[in-house]
Each structure stands twice: as structure tokens, then as C-alpha cells.
Write a protein that holds these residues in place. Structure first.
Motif, PDB file in Angstrom:
ATOM      1  N   ARG A  47       0.826  -1.209   0.000  1.00 26.66           N
ATOM      2  CA  ARG A  47       0.000   0.000   0.000  1.00 26.66           C
ATOM      3  C   ARG A  47       0.860   1.259   0.000  1.00 26.66           C
ATOM      4  NH1 ARG A  47      -2.601  -2.608   4.435  1.00 26.66           N
ATOM      5  NH2 ARG A  47      -2.171  -0.759   5.677  1.00 26.66           N
ATOM      6  N   GLY A  48       1.964   1.228   0.738  1.00 29.49           N
ATOM      7  CA  GLY A  48       2.848   2.380   0.801  1.00 29.49           C
ATOM      8  C   GLY A  48       3.510   2.696  -0.532  1.00 29.49           C
ATOM      9  N   LEU A  49       3.863   1.660  -1.298  1.00 30.05           N
ATOM     10  CA  LEU A  49       4.536   1.873  -2.580  1.00 30.05           C
ATOM     11  C   LEU A  49       3.569   2.210  -3.706  1.00 30.05           C
ATOM     12  CD1 LEU A  49       6.927   0.721  -0.981  1.00 30.05           C
ATOM     13  CD2 LEU A  49       7.545  -0.577  -3.003  1.00 30.05           C
ATOM     14  N   THR A  50       2.324   1.754  -3.608  1.00 29.15           N
ATOM     15  CA  THR A  50       1.366   1.951  -4.703  1.00 29.15           C
ATOM     16  C   THR A  50       0.374   3.069  -4.452  1.00 29.15           C
ATOM     17  OG1 THR A  50      -0.192   0.356  -3.777  1.00 29.15           O
ATOM     18  CG2 THR A  50       1.453  -0.486  -5.374  1.00 29.15           C
ATOM     19  N   GLY A  51       0.086   3.361  -3.198  1.00 24.80           N
ATOM     20  CA  GLY A  51      -0.965   4.319  -2.878  1.00 24.80           C
ATOM     21  C   GLY A  51      -2.345   3.692  -2.856  1.00 24.80           C
ATOM     22  N   LEU A  52      -2.428   2.360  -3.024  1.00 26.20           N
ATOM     23  CA  LEU A  52      -3.723   1.680  -2.960  1.00 26.20           C
ATOM     24  C   LEU A  52      -4.275   1.721  -1.542  1.00 26.20           C
ATOM     25  CD1 LEU A  52      -2.995  -1.484  -5.163  1.00 26.20           C
ATOM     26  CD2 LEU A  52      -4.583   0.377  -5.708  1.00 26.20           C
ATOM     27  N   GLU A  53      -5.590   1.748  -1.434  1.00 27.27           N
ATOM     28  CA  GLU A  53      -6.263   1.757  -0.136  1.00 27.27           C
ATOM     29  C   GLU A  53      -6.229   0.366   0.496  1.00 27.27           C
ATOM     30  OE1 GLU A  53      -7.549   4.463   1.411  1.00 27.27           O
ATOM     31  OE2 GLU A  53      -6.773   5.658  -0.251  1.00 27.27           O
ATOM     32  N   LYS A  54      -6.389   0.328   1.808  1.00 18.28           N
ATOM     33  CA  LYS A  54      -6.351  -0.919   2.570  1.00 18.28           C
ATOM     34  C   LYS A  54      -7.387  -1.930   2.076  1.00 18.28           C
ATOM     35  CE  LYS A  54      -6.510  -2.604   7.305  1.00 18.28           C
ATOM     36  NZ  LYS A  54      -6.581  -2.226   8.719  1.00 18.28           N
ATOM     37  N   ASN A  55      -8.556  -1.448   1.667  1.00 16.90           N
ATOM     38  CA  ASN A  55      -9.646  -2.350   1.290  1.00 16.90           C
ATOM     39  C   ASN A  55      -9.473  -2.981  -0.096  1.00 16.90           C
ATOM     40  OD1 ASN A  55     -10.077   0.078  -0.065  1.00 16.90           O
ATOM     41  ND2 ASN A  55     -12.298  -0.112   0.022  1.00 16.90           N
ATOM     42  N   VAL A  56      -8.368  -2.667  -0.813  1.00 16.65           N
ATOM     43  CA  VAL A  56      -8.144  -3.288  -2.127  1.00 16.65           C
ATOM     44  C   VAL A  56      -6.791  -4.000  -2.209  1.00 16.65           C
ATOM     45  CG1 VAL A  56      -9.744  -1.821  -3.422  1.00 16.65           C
ATOM     46  CG2 VAL A  56      -7.351  -1.100  -3.145  1.00 16.65           C
ATOM     47  N   VAL A  57      -6.165  -4.283  -1.061  1.00 15.80           N
ATOM     48  CA  VAL A  57      -4.943  -5.087  -1.005  1.00 15.80           C
ATOM     49  C   VAL A  57      -5.235  -6.274  -0.103  1.00 15.80           C
ATOM     50  CG1 VAL A  57      -2.493  -5.148  -0.379  1.00 15.80           C
ATOM     51  CG2 VAL A  57      -3.463  -3.067  -1.388  1.00 15.80           C
ATOM     52  N   TYR A  58      -5.178  -7.487  -0.683  1.00 11.36           N
ATOM     53  CA  TYR A  58      -5.612  -8.699   0.007  1.00 11.36           C
ATOM     54  C   TYR A  58      -4.513  -9.741   0.089  1.00 11.36           C
ATOM     55  CZ  TYR A  58     -10.187  -6.893  -1.405  1.00 11.36           C
ATOM     56  OH  TYR A  58     -11.270  -6.106  -1.616  1.00 11.36           O
ATOM     57  N   ARG A  59      -4.587 -10.570   1.127  1.00 11.19           N
ATOM     58  CA  ARG A  59      -3.783 -11.788   1.152  1.00 11.19           C
ATOM     59  C   ARG A  59      -4.390 -12.742   0.126  1.00 11.19           C
ATOM     60  NH1 ARG A  59      -4.494 -14.075   6.548  1.00 11.19           N
ATOM     61  NH2 ARG A  59      -6.336 -12.790   6.622  1.00 11.19           N
ATOM     62  N   ARG A  60      -3.569 -13.376  -0.655  1.00 11.99           N
ATOM     63  CA  ARG A  60      -4.030 -14.186  -1.781  1.00 11.99           C
ATOM     64  C   ARG A  60      -4.757 -15.456  -1.354  1.00 11.99           C
ATOM     65  NH1 ARG A  60      -3.987 -14.004  -6.854  1.00 11.99           N
ATOM     66  NH2 ARG A  60      -3.714 -15.777  -8.214  1.00 11.99           N
ATOM     67  N   TRP A  61      -4.218 -16.180  -0.410  1.00 13.65           N
ATOM     68  CA  TRP A  61      -4.792 -17.468  -0.033  1.00 13.65           C
ATOM     69  C   TRP A  61      -5.300 -17.379   1.393  1.00 13.65           C
ATOM     70  CZ3 TRP A  61       0.380 -17.356  -1.970  1.00 13.65           C
ATOM     71  CH2 TRP A  61       0.459 -17.581  -3.345  1.00 13.65           C
ATOM     72  N   THR A  62      -6.619 -17.257   1.547  1.00  9.22           N
ATOM     73  CA  THR A  62      -7.221 -17.159   2.872  1.00  9.22           C
ATOM     74  C   THR A  62      -8.376 -18.142   2.978  1.00  9.22           C
ATOM     75  OG1 THR A  62      -8.772 -15.428   2.172  1.00  9.22           O
ATOM     76  CG2 THR A  62      -6.655 -14.699   3.086  1.00  9.22           C
ATOM     77  N   ASP A  63      -8.736 -18.439   4.206  1.00 14.34           N
ATOM     78  CA  ASP A  63      -9.905 -19.271   4.464  1.00 14.34           C
ATOM     79  C   ASP A  63     -10.700 -18.596   5.574  1.00 14.34           C
ATOM     80  OD1 ASP A  63     -11.722 -21.340   4.430  1.00 14.34           O
ATOM     81  OD2 ASP A  63     -10.545 -22.586   5.803  1.00 14.34           O
ATOM     82  N   PRO A  64     -11.879 -18.092   5.294  1.00 12.85           N
ATOM     83  CA  PRO A  64     -12.585 -18.159   4.012  1.00 12.85           C
ATOM     84  C   PRO A  64     -11.991 -17.155   3.019  1.00 12.85           C
ATOM     85  CG  PRO A  64     -13.877 -16.879   5.564  1.00 12.85           C
ATOM     86  CD  PRO A  64     -12.680 -17.401   6.322  1.00 12.85           C
ATOM     87  N   GLN A  65     -12.226 -17.435   1.746  1.00 22.09           N
ATOM     88  CA  GLN A  65     -11.732 -16.567   0.686  1.00 22.09           C
ATOM     89  C   GLN A  65     -12.430 -15.208   0.755  1.00 22.09           C
ATOM     90  OE1 GLN A  65      -9.229 -17.350  -1.530  1.00 22.09           O
ATOM     91  NE2 GLN A  65      -9.340 -15.207  -2.077  1.00 22.09           N
TER      92      GLN A  65
END
Length: 180
Positions: free
Chosen positions: A33-51
Motif C-alpha cells: 500500500r505504501g509503494l502503490t498508494g492503494l487503499e487498505k480495502n483493495v490489497v488482500y492476502r491471496r490465499w485465505t480461508d474463508p476466501q
């Protein structure tokens, strides 16, 4: 039960341990997020349970995952009076996938930001540093019967791992010498 070398048996580390699991993933998320400026709600861990529910089509977002952790062979042992430290280095492979209409803009912004020394200084505050990055791959993905732009990059981070063990130093031994 003792956790030091004064008795036989297995030893487990004492003291603080480095961040792994969700703690390490939170550090990586903040870094992206710091390098891209993307907001927290659009940066995700790829493999989660539940997805996690992915954003609707037309949104630019990032999914990342720790793809591997490699420790260097032959750690060093530093003996103190009351404990010993094991020093080793890890390489952490991270796969970052940038999706959406601005996916290419975001992945190149991220890649370029990797090599800004002030950005690496922020990583160093968490005992991590940039080792290198791979090339960007254009890999469109079919999501909900719609093609979505996707750009992948692999980044490798390094860190020094110090684990402390209760290995006592041999200060004296009940030995007698005979003869001249």
C-alpha cells in the motif's frame, strides 16, 4: 520442565521470535500500500480461508501471497554465558498480482518504488530488506465469466533471524589433573 542445557531434552527458542503468519502478511500489505498508494480495502492476502470477496469488475486491486521462505544453510552460533544465539538469513518470496483497469500502472509503480532507498528504509524498520524482483507478467484471468487484467511480479525480501536458546556456557568442570 527446564528449557535450557542444564538438563537433557529438546530446547525451544526463548525470547522474542520474528514475525510470521498474519503478522508478516500485515507488514507486507502495508508495504504494498505504501509503494502503490492503494487503499487498505483493495490489497488482500491471496490465499485465505474463508476466501475474501474480490472487488467488482472495474476496480484496481492487489492480491499477494508468500510463495516460499528459504533459509541459508549453516546458521552461526554465538555463545554467551547464559544463552546462545542462532543467526541465519531468510529469503521470502512474495507473489503480487495486480488486477483491474489500472493493473499495469500499479504494478510498474510498485516495481519502481521498490528501488527507492527511503522505501527500503521503511522495510528495514521491520528487519526486512529488498533482495530483488522479477519481471512483470501479463496474465489476464477469467473471473465470473469476465476477463480481468492481471499483472504479476515476484519480489524477494531478506532478513536476519536471531533465535536465542538456553544453552549455558561451561564455566567450570570438576576435573582433577594428576602427574607432572
Amino acid at each position: 520442565m527446564s528449557n535450557d542445557s542444564t538438563t537433557s531434552g529438546y530446547l525451544t527458542p526463548i525470547g522474542l521470535s520474528p514475525e510470521y503468519d498474519e503478522g508478516l502478511e500485515r507488514l507486507i500489505s502495508r508495504w504494498i500500500r505504501g509503494l502503490t498508494g492503494l487503499e487498505k480495502n483493495v490489497v488482500y492476502r491471496r490465499w485465505t480461508d474463508p476466501q475474501i470477496q474480490i472487488p467488482k469488475n472495474g476496480t484496481t486491486w492487489c492480491a499477494f501471497g508468500i510463495a516460499g521462505v528459504q533459509e541459508d544453510a549453516n546458521p552461526a552460533y554465538i555463545q554467551g554465558d547464559e544463552s546462545a544465539e542462532q543467526w541465519s538469513h531468510e529469503t521470502i518470496d512474495i507473489l503480487c498480482c495486480f488486477y483491474g483497469p489500472q493493473g499495469m500502472s500499479m504494478v510498474t509503480r510498485f516495481r519502481d518504488g521498490l528501488f527507492v532507498s527511503q522505501n527500503n528504509d521503511e522495510l528495514k524498520k521491520n528487519s526486512l530488506t529488498l533482495l530483488d524482483s522479477g519481471r512483470i507478467f501479463n496474465l489476464p484471468e477469467l473471473i465470473n465469466n469476465q476477463w480481468v487484467r492481471r499483472y504479476d511480479i515476484t519480489v524477494r525480501l531478506r532478513r536476519k533471524i536471531i533465535r536465542e536458546y538456553g544453552i549455558k556456557s561451561l564455566v567450570e568442570a570438576p576435573v582433577q589433573f594428576f602427574g607432572e
